[in-house]
Design a protein around this motif. Sequence first.
Motif, short mmCIF file in Angstrom:
data_model
loop_
_atom_site.label_atom_id
_atom_site.label_comp_id
_atom_site.label_asym_id
_atom_site.label_seq_id
_atom_site.Cartn_x
_atom_site.Cartn_y
_atom_site.Cartn_z
N ARG A 218 63.70 74.28 54.95
CA ARG A 218 63.23 73.13 55.73
C ARG A 218 62.98 71.89 54.86
N HIS A 286 69.24 65.07 54.30
CA HIS A 286 69.49 65.81 55.53
C HIS A 286 68.84 65.07 56.68
N GLN A 287 69.57 64.94 57.78
CA GLN A 287 69.07 64.13 58.89
C GLN A 287 67.77 64.67 59.47
N LYS A 288 67.57 65.98 59.40
CA LYS A 288 66.41 66.59 60.03
C LYS A 288 65.35 67.01 59.03
N HIS A 289 65.74 67.55 57.90
CA HIS A 289 64.78 68.23 57.03
C HIS A 289 64.29 67.40 55.85
N THR A 290 64.90 66.24 55.57
CA THR A 290 64.52 65.49 54.37
C THR A 290 63.25 64.68 54.60
N GLU A 291 62.35 64.73 53.60
CA GLU A 291 61.14 63.91 53.58
C GLU A 291 61.09 63.15 52.26
N ASN A 485 54.58 67.66 54.53
CA ASN A 485 54.83 68.46 55.72
C ASN A 485 54.28 69.85 55.49
#
Length: 693
Positions: A218, A286-291, A485
Amino acid sequence: MFPCYFGSALHSQGVEELLDGLDLYIKDKTYPAEFGAKVYKIARDNQGNRLTYLKVTGGRLKVKDIVEGLNEKINQIRIYSGEKFEAVQEVEAGRVCAVTGLENTRPGQGIGAEEESDLPVLEPVLTYQILLPDDCDVHKMLLNLKILEEEEPELHIVWEEQTSEIHVQLMGDVQIEILQRMIKERFGVLVEFGEGSIVYKETITAPVEGVGHFEPLRHYAEVHLRLEPGERGSGMQFAAECSEDILDRNWQRLVLTHLEEKEHKGVLTGSPITDMKITLTSGRAHQKHTEGGDFRQATYRAVRQGLKKADSILLEPYYEFRMELPSENVGRAMTDIQNMFGKFGTPMIEEETTVLTGSAPVSLMRGYQKEFTAYTGGRGRMAVSLKGYDVCHNQEEVLAESTYDSEADLANPTGSVFCAHGAGFVVDWDEVEEYMHMEHTLESGNDDEMNVMEVTLPKRRHSSIELTQEELDAIYVRTPDPKKNRSTGPVTVRVKEKTREPGSAYQDPKWEARRRAKAGTEEYLLVDGYNIIFSWEELKELSERDIGAARGKLADILSNYQGFRKCTLILVYDAYKVEGNPGEVMKYHNIYIVYTKEAETADQYIEKTVRRIAKNADLTVATSDGLEQVIIMGQGAHRMSAPGLKEEVELALKELRGEHLGRQVNLKNYLLDYLDEETAKQMEEIRLGKEKC
């Protein structure tokens, strides 16, 4: 023409005339309407409130204003006269004031439309250990010195975590005397200073590409950096050449922010790197998982991986000197300079005096002033100034004496984290490029033409280590990020092993050593009882009615938790106010409860226990006391906040309930289930009417 005034402030003579002259001859400055201010001093008042002294250089500043760029609010505006002040609601451009409420300001900082001041010219080249009295708390003194460092920007306070020592970087003896007096006046402690050592720096000799990848479950980020050597004295420079088709602009800006936000360590002695240009050449999100925290980790690891690949060299500070001495002593001076690996120009002869100019390493020129004065009979004069950093004259000796191990520096990892089959695994720095998801960029030098390709990982067998989210977050603790996160489930991270042949029992010896060491380490959890009670809302409400009931409920909760964790759990309560109390240790079910003795707080007991067992055990302390967390981390223990412990307890309870509800329990009892086979067969025939009883 220059106006000239005579007088004496001590006798109040000529003061009025001087002020009238200033009013007459000095033109009023015109300030812009846009708000701006320049910070010039940080201090604290008698109550410990942090004061930011600034001059408003544009617009107006009002109480409760949100300062642009800091996102902090002005609580109070003070106009000082000596130690007295007047609180006002606003100040206009041209006024000087002190404000409260700002915690992240520094001298020389520009706020709003005001520009930053230039960096200080002087740079410390010597580091000294601060020697404290036996009865002085080193961690409390560290916090005091950090406050002093805020107020005096020329101080550089360094905490050596491995040796639990405080070091300060200074220019020499004069600053030592001033700092010693300041500490005595402010904090009432007379400190001594150890022998000074040189502040080294590191750089590289040729361009190299560094790759950093951070991909636990994630999370995702990959960064490619080009590290290039710069000219001596150029410092650190950062740039980006990555196409926005490959990595969005906001991620590129974040990478540059992470490059600039810290002082990166070299891999030779752990000294700061300098004279280098670091360029972002490629990256992936990553469009969803990168912070943001993922790019922080990937960026730091890319720098370290590049430094491990590069040919690093050590730099040391050099003095630039000017000697005026009798001509008969010139030969001795030139010989000394050569012995000190220094350089000098052509001597300039002026009658009976000769002038020598040149440069030499600080490490060899320290203390030479006394020797110079002695052999010139007091007739020579020597002046030195810091020239800058250059190649170290005795790098091999310095490296031999250094105890720094780049692989053991957990705060600055050199490897990367990749993910396969739903679990992350750690890859050493020298194998990162076999796993990276982007192409090399150093050879092509053109990111627009770079084709992104997915690398299919070779089939390898892994041995897995289950890590909780808290253990994963320990990575972020060492490199704190404001955005974090917290997922609810455990995260699996696997440490890769060497490729084995089918049927082979071979395992990576490094992994086996770590596994055995971990298996043989006893795990402890120390809990600051009252800190937890007053941090958990339900226990806090119960304590207001019955503090004993709150203690009992916490003990029951931790007993259940210990049954899940299987660690040695020690619950510590303050009893230092009980006169004559010798202290008490009692066993409550499967945990230990400690009541401290008279004049001993729970914090003191925990610190003492941490010092005694942290080196040989896996020790965690649960408390939300900020100072206590700093102390226990300095002693080698892990920290867990009160909310973190509560989350751990709730997760443990959730898993226990899941295991219980998941069992298939037969709630009905049947007679035939408890009879032997022959009797059961006979009873079944009777039930069916085939046989009479």
